[in-house]
Scaffold this motif. Structure first.
Motif, short mmCIF file in Angstrom:
data_model
loop_
_atom_site.label_atom_id
_atom_site.label_comp_id
_atom_site.label_asym_id
_atom_site.label_seq_id
_atom_site.Cartn_x
_atom_site.Cartn_y
_atom_site.Cartn_z
N ALA A 296 0.85 -1.21 0.00
CA ALA A 296 0.00 0.00 0.00
C ALA A 296 0.88 1.25 0.00
O ALA A 296 0.65 2.18 -0.77
CB ALA A 296 -0.93 -0.01 1.21
N TRP A 297 1.92 1.28 0.83
CA TRP A 297 2.79 2.46 0.88
C TRP A 297 3.48 2.70 -0.46
O TRP A 297 3.66 3.83 -0.88
CB TRP A 297 3.84 2.31 2.00
N LEU A 298 3.84 1.61 -1.12
CA LEU A 298 4.52 1.71 -2.41
C LEU A 298 3.54 2.27 -3.46
O LEU A 298 3.87 3.18 -4.22
CB LEU A 298 4.98 0.31 -2.81
N ARG A 299 2.33 1.72 -3.46
CA ARG A 299 1.28 2.18 -4.41
C ARG A 299 0.97 3.65 -4.21
O ARG A 299 0.78 4.40 -5.16
CB ARG A 299 0.02 1.35 -4.15
N GLU A 300 0.93 4.06 -2.95
CA GLU A 300 0.58 5.46 -2.64
C GLU A 300 1.77 6.40 -2.79
O GLU A 300 1.66 7.58 -2.52
CB GLU A 300 0.07 5.54 -1.17
N GLY A 301 2.93 5.86 -3.17
CA GLY A 301 4.12 6.69 -3.36
C GLY A 301 4.72 7.15 -2.04
O GLY A 301 5.52 8.09 -2.00
N ARG A 302 4.38 6.48 -0.93
CA ARG A 302 4.91 6.91 0.38
C ARG A 302 6.23 6.22 0.70
O ARG A 302 6.90 6.57 1.65
CB ARG A 302 3.87 6.63 1.47
N ILE A 303 6.57 5.21 -0.09
CA ILE A 303 7.87 4.55 0.03
C ILE A 303 8.49 4.48 -1.36
O ILE A 303 7.81 4.11 -2.32
CB ILE A 303 7.72 3.13 0.61
N LYS A 304 9.77 4.88 -1.43
CA LYS A 304 10.46 4.80 -2.71
C LYS A 304 11.56 3.73 -2.61
O LYS A 304 12.03 3.45 -1.50
CB LYS A 304 11.09 6.14 -3.04
N HIS A 305 11.96 3.21 -3.74
CA HIS A 305 13.05 2.24 -3.72
C HIS A 305 13.90 2.43 -4.95
O HIS A 305 13.42 2.93 -5.97
CB HIS A 305 12.50 0.80 -3.62
N ARG A 306 15.16 2.07 -4.83
CA ARG A 306 16.09 2.24 -5.94
C ARG A 306 16.77 0.91 -6.20
O ARG A 306 17.14 0.20 -5.24
CB ARG A 306 17.11 3.30 -5.53
N GLU A 307 16.95 0.58 -7.48
CA GLU A 307 17.60 -0.69 -7.82
C GLU A 307 18.93 -0.41 -8.51
O GLU A 307 19.06 0.57 -9.24
CB GLU A 307 16.71 -1.51 -8.75
N ASP A 308 19.89 -1.29 -8.31
CA ASP A 308 21.18 -1.21 -8.98
C ASP A 308 21.31 -2.53 -9.75
O ASP A 308 21.43 -3.60 -9.14
CB ASP A 308 22.28 -1.08 -7.91
N VAL A 309 21.24 -2.45 -11.08
CA VAL A 309 21.10 -3.67 -11.90
C VAL A 309 22.35 -3.93 -12.73
O VAL A 309 22.86 -3.02 -13.38
CB VAL A 309 19.87 -3.52 -12.84
N VAL A 310 22.83 -5.17 -12.72
CA VAL A 310 23.83 -5.59 -13.70
C VAL A 310 23.20 -6.67 -14.58
O VAL A 310 22.31 -7.39 -14.13
CB VAL A 310 25.15 -6.12 -13.06
N ASP A 311 23.65 -6.75 -15.82
CA ASP A 311 23.06 -7.70 -16.77
C ASP A 311 23.94 -8.91 -16.97
O ASP A 311 25.13 -8.75 -17.27
CB ASP A 311 22.83 -7.00 -18.11
N GLY A 312 23.35 -10.10 -16.83
CA GLY A 312 24.07 -11.34 -17.14
C GLY A 312 24.61 -12.01 -15.88
O GLY A 312 25.24 -11.38 -15.04
N ILE A 313 24.37 -13.31 -15.78
CA ILE A 313 24.77 -14.06 -14.58
C ILE A 313 26.29 -14.03 -14.39
O ILE A 313 26.78 -14.10 -13.27
CB ILE A 313 24.21 -15.50 -14.63
#
Ligand SMILES: NC(=O)c1ccc[n+]([C@@H]2O[C@H](COP(=O)([O-])OP(=O)(O)OC[C@H]3O[C@@H](n4cnc5c(N)ncnc54)[C@H](OP(=O)(O)O)[C@@H]3O)[C@@H](O)[C@H]2O)c1
Length: 341
Positions: A296-313
């Motif tokens: 619910a907090w995520l949907r309402e924009g009350r919690i933000k999150h950031r991802e750090d992505v690398v590609d390939g195993i």
């Protein structure tokens, strides 16, 4: 013949892991038997606990054997199914480890609805790290309105959620993170009240200034010098959920430090502190509450999150080494493959 890839533990690291402690192997694509399904990994989560699994020192979990596939949480697509509970194309949360494909009986898998949130969140803010923040903070830390909550690794998967949930509960959130960019993100994007750099030689004095009423909850992710700076500022009846000690995961000898056992226990007694270690699975019964509230907090924009992505195993070993050095900026993920549809 179609091939699968996997990364196995080649040797147990001494100190910081090296790329040569891992080995990439190719193998035939596994075939699911009766009642089984074939999983194709889309997202692999990289987490600090993996350093512990590489070591055979006594711990709360078994180590990965030499030659064994590295353990890890994954979001997978069902590529083929001989199990009536799963259809080709289903997205599931699995512990398939560091491999492109795995066969599963279906036991222990959780289906994910891709319409609700990006599927990668199932190993991030809506998965194990998010639940660690939610339960450690609310069940052990129990922040009250107007109290001060401090958390280190504040831009990371767990710490970022801890500070934001503390703010939602009316507390002041003070983060500690590595470097200017992370500290700026923690204050400007995540809404913490302040954030300090743990490499600043004046950390202890700056923390005192940032916490004029002392610290009521210290969510411990790091240990070492950060804990030393926090400890004198803990208020009477402060709560300290002990979640992680990442500053020590690669050390071969524990640092000496000022907090000798008697100094520590005397302060615990006189200030009536609560220090409690926990592993997220201790709070398994809280999973439904966690998913309800944080979704619910995520949907309402009350919690933000950031991802750090690398590609390939193939990139996973280097990315885990970087995570332990603080090179990640947000939840560390490996995109192993794209979804088929
Ligand atoms: N108890 C449990 O069940 C449970 C479950 C999940 C995670 N954890 C623990 O929670 C902590 C955070 O995990 P996470 O997944 O959210 O990782 P993360 O914060 O996304 O990434 C790790 C971060 O740790 C920080 N760090 C590394 N070495 C440090 C040092 N010497 N001093 C200060 N900070 C250092 C770095 O951030 P900076 O650049 O900001 O320093 C790095 O980016 C870890 O200790 C982990 O073991 C425990």
């Amino acid at each position: 013949m179609a091939q699968a890839k996997r990364i196995v533990l080649a040797s147990r690291p001494v100190g910081e892991p090296k790329v040569s402690d891992f080995r990439l192997e190719e193998c035939p694509l596994p075939t699911p038997g009766e009642g089984e399904i074939l999983l194709r990994t889309i997202w692999l989560s990289l987490d600090p606990y993996m350093r512990g699994r590489m070591s055979d020192a006594a711990s709360y979990a078994q180590p990965v054997p030499i030659g064994g596939v590295m353990e890890g949480g994954t979001v997978c697509e069902v590529a083929a199914s001989n199990n009536p509970g799963f259809a080709k194309g289903d997205i599931v949360l699995a512990g398939a480890g560091w491999q492109t494909h795995a066969v599963s009986s279906g036991k222990g898998l959780r289906k994910i609805d891709p319409a609700l949130a990006p599927i990668s969140t199932a190993v991030g803010v809506l998965g194990m790290p998010g639940m660690t923040a939610y339960t450690g903070l609310l069940d052990i830390g129990q922040p009250k309105e107007g109290e001060t909550v401090v958390v280190a690794a504040a831009s990371g998967a767990v710490g970022s959620a801890v500070g934001q949930i503390a703010r939602l509960k009316g507390a002041r959130a003070v983060g500690i993170a590595g470097g200017k960019d992370k500290c700026e993100h923690v204050v400007k994007e995540l809404g913490f009240d302040a954030c300090l750099d743990h490499r600043d030689p004046d950390l202890a004095a700056k923390l005192r200034d940032a916490c004029p009423k002392g610290i009521d909850v210290y969510f411990e992710n790091v240990g070492g010098a950060v804990f030393e700076a926090v400890f004198p500022l803990l208020n009477f009846f402060a709560r300290v959920p002990i979640c992680g000690q990442i500053a020590t995961y690669n050390v071969t000898e524990m640092p000496a430090g000022e907090l000798r056992t008697s100094v520590l226990t005397r302060a615990i007694l006189t200030k009536r502190l609560t220090l409690r270690g926990f592993i997220v699975y201790d709070f398994a019964a809280r999973e439904a509450d966690f998913l309800r509230d944080v979704s619910a907090w995520l949907r309402e924009g009350r919690i933000k999150h950031r991802e750090d992505v690398v590609d390939g195993i193939e990139k996973a070993p280097r990315a885990l080494i970087g995570l332990l050095r603080g090179e990640n900026f947000g939840k560390m993920l490996v995109r192993v493959a794209q979804r088929e549809r």
